[in-house]
Write a protein that holds these residues in place. Structure first.
Motif, PDB file in Angstrom:
ATOM      1  N   TYR A  25       0.842  -1.193   0.000  1.00 41.04           N
ATOM      2  CA  TYR A  25       0.000   0.000   0.000  1.00 41.04           C
ATOM      3  C   TYR A  25       0.880   1.247   0.000  1.00 41.04           C
ATOM      4  O   TYR A  25       0.661   2.180  -0.770  1.00 41.04           O
ATOM      5  N   TYR A  70      -8.145   3.908   0.089  1.00 34.78           N
ATOM      6  CA  TYR A  70      -8.227   3.105   1.298  1.00 34.78           C
ATOM      7  C   TYR A  70      -7.242   1.940   1.254  1.00 34.78           C
ATOM      8  O   TYR A  70      -6.990   1.381   0.198  1.00 34.78           O
ATOM      9  N   ASP A  71      -6.726   1.582   2.385  1.00 34.97           N
ATOM     10  CA  ASP A  71      -5.960   0.339   2.474  1.00 34.97           C
ATOM     11  C   ASP A  71      -6.922  -0.756   2.919  1.00 34.97           C
ATOM     12  O   ASP A  71      -8.108  -0.488   3.166  1.00 34.97           O
ATOM     13  N   ARG A 122      -8.924  -0.197   6.390  1.00 34.45           N
ATOM     14  CA  ARG A 122      -9.991   0.794   6.385  1.00 34.45           C
ATOM     15  C   ARG A 122     -11.132   0.369   5.471  1.00 34.45           C
ATOM     16  O   ARG A 122     -12.294   0.593   5.757  1.00 34.45           O
ATOM     17  N   SER A 123     -10.746  -0.260   4.352  1.00 36.06           N
ATOM     18  CA  SER A 123     -11.766  -0.688   3.423  1.00 36.06           C
ATOM     19  C   SER A 123     -12.655  -1.752   4.052  1.00 36.06           C
ATOM     20  O   SER A 123     -13.877  -1.740   3.912  1.00 36.06           O
ATOM     21  N   THR A 124     -12.025  -2.662   4.802  1.00 38.81           N
ATOM     22  CA  THR A 124     -12.800  -3.706   5.470  1.00 38.81           C
ATOM     23  C   THR A 124     -13.744  -3.095   6.487  1.00 38.81           C
ATOM     24  O   THR A 124     -14.921  -3.430   6.551  1.00 38.81           O
ATOM     25  N   TYR A 129     -14.916  -0.140   6.541  1.00 38.49           N
ATOM     26  CA  TYR A 129     -15.978   0.561   5.833  1.00 38.49           C
ATOM     27  C   TYR A 129     -17.070  -0.408   5.408  1.00 38.49           C
ATOM     28  O   TYR A 129     -18.253  -0.170   5.582  1.00 38.49           O
TER      29      TYR A 129
END
Ligand code: ATP
Ligand code: MG
Length: 467
Positions: A398, A431-432, A435-437, A439
């Motif tokens: 990332y 997003y990494d 954070r994506s998870t 979200y």
């Protein structure tokens, strides 16, 4: 048997772009195979690099066939990078074939055929050929203008000399064209292959080093050859068994090499080729150069592929097999059994295992430094510190991706040097995994097919799916 003119074709594929691993130029080992801290684009991961170096040595000595190595470790810990480093340090002569486990399932041929082709791409044959060449300095090229414009049969004369003799050769239309293509002028030292008529420019003669206007920036000067104009020369071609296969499989022909559309190659063709190559070996005309076959994401192979590999490794022409995976204990594809790395125990038992370790903050910092250089991005010290911190918290990958994005953000505000603000801007923008998870966990009800009951899509699984 086929005429083998593959060596020139190789160069075409070597045009490089900035890819994920383009900064890797080798394994960065010293002569005692100890890993230097930072070298040839490689950082840290010393014991894995050292182990890879030992494998490279084994390959180069060419004595051992059919060994297999597993690179196992977490996502982003440099497994693919180490394999690339191995490829680079093997040099151009040694074949290095690479495929991802999943590729086997998307080709228009059976899995085992695809594996077989991959195996044969990793085995080189060095063929020695004696040819007659004419080598000399061009004194004059004289081309007769045809009476009618555009008449087909051009003729001319070529005068070549060595330090001892000078001869005039008659030229046909084909040779004239070839001379034109190579832009041969008087003062060039050239070699002409007598059988194929191929012309190679060796350089410009030293005696012409004063004709400045005829020089490009990389003009190479050579001595005018001595002795006879005609010489016997030993030429060495390096091809892979796969290339010989393709050229000789009548249904496909050698154009298939360009399209990659080789289809299945019949077993008889391979058998014939193996016998022929064995003959050449006995006559001293050819040598086998076992290379490396690298299969990334090896957990994508299924039980049939593994069984094929078991067997193929026992062939005495087998290359060294290097496989990589980031999976832990997981199901073997095609079965209901679980096994370490998704690899059946009997195959695992044949592997030497090299494990890669997660990177320290310092290593991440150095890798990011190298990537900045590679991508030609100037970054302030603060920004680098922040990016390193992001790399530690999220993942190395990332952080690497943010370099380009941050550079663009910097360009956008007409800056020259990437600052902290650029980094934090793109950090907000992209997003990494974590954070994506998070979200998704919060908003999953608004997505389609949100069948995962809350709590089940935990982070590990999300990680496994993304990597
Ligand atoms: N030791 C290292 N030195 C320099 N660059 C590295 C090193 N290790 C990894 N990298 C770089 O970091 C990125 C991620 O590494 P790489 O792709 O090799 O991970 P991987 O172990 O193959 O991960 P995965 O299991 O997800 O395939 C790549 O761009 C790679 O070139
Ligand atoms: Mg990888």
């Amino acid at each position: 048997m086929a005429e083998l003119k593959i060596s020139e074709m190789r160069d075409l594929t070597r045009i490089e772009r900035i890819g994920a691993h383009s900064h890797i130029r080798g394994l960065g080992l010293d002569s005692a195979l100890e890993a230097r801290a930072v070298s040839e684009g490689m950082v840290g991961q010393t014991s894995a690099r050292k182990a890879a170096g030992v494998i490279v040595k084994m390959v180069q000595q060419g004595k051992i066939a059919g060994r297999a190595v597993l690179l196992a470790g977490q996502p982003g810990s440099g497994k693919t990078a180490i394999a690339m480093g191995m490829a680079k340090s093997l040099g151009q002569e040694t074949p290095f074939a690479m495929l991802a486990g999943s590729e086997l399932f998307s080709l228009e041929m059976s899995k085992t055929e695809a594996l077989m082709q991959a195996f044969r791409k990793a085995i080189g044959v060095r063929i020695k050929e004696e040819t007659e060449v004419i080598e000399g300095e061009v004194v004059e090229i004289q081309i007769d203008r045809p009476a009618v414009a555009g008449a087909a049969s051009k003729t001319g004369k070529l005068t070549l000399k060595t330090t001892e003799m000078e001869t005039v050769y008659d030229l046909g239309a084909k040779m004239i064209e070839a001379l034109g293509k190579e832009k041969v002028q008087s003062g060039d030292v050239i070699a002409i292959d007598k059988t194929s008529g191929k012309i190679t420019k060796l350089g410009r003669s030293f005696s012409r080093s004063r004709d400045y206007d005829a020089m490009g920036p990389q003009t190479k000067f050579v001595q005018c050859p001595d002795g006879e104009l005609q010489k016997r020369k030993e030429i060495v071609h390096c091809v892979t068994l796969h290339e010989i296969d393709v050229i000789n499989s009548r249904t496909q022909g050698f154009l298939a090499l360009f399209t990659g559309d080789t289809g299945e190659i019949r077993a008889e063709v391979r058998e014939q080729i193996d016998t022929k190559v064995a003959e050449w070996r006995e006559e001293g005309k050819a040598e086998i150069v076992p290379g490396v076959l690298f299969i990334d994401e090896v957990h994508m192979l299924d039980i049939e592929c593994f069984s094929f590999l078991n067997r193929a490794l026992e062939n005495d022409m087998a290359p060294i097999l290097v496989v990589a995976t980031n999976r832990g204990i997981t199901t073997i594809r095609g079965t209901n059994y679980k096994s370490p790395h998704g690899i059946p125990i009997d195959f695992l038992d044949r592997l030497l295992i090299i494990s890669t370790q997660p990177y320290t903050e310092e290593d991440i910092r150095k890798i990011l430094d190298i990537r900045c250089q590679e991508e030609d991005v100037e970054m302030s010290e603060d920004a680098k510190v922040l990016l390193t911190k992001i790399g530690v918290d999220t993942s190395l990958r990332y952080a690497i991706h943010l370099i380009t994005a941050a550079a663009l953000a910097c360009q956008k505000r007409n800056g020259k040097i990437v600052e902290m603000e650029d980094i934090s801007r793109v950090y907000e923008l992209f997003y990494d995994v974590k954070r994506s998870t998070q979200y998704l966990m919060e908003f999953q009800s608004q997505y389609m097919f949100n069948e995962v009951p809350a709590g089940e899509g935990d982070e590990d699984e999300a990680n496994a799916m993304v990597s």
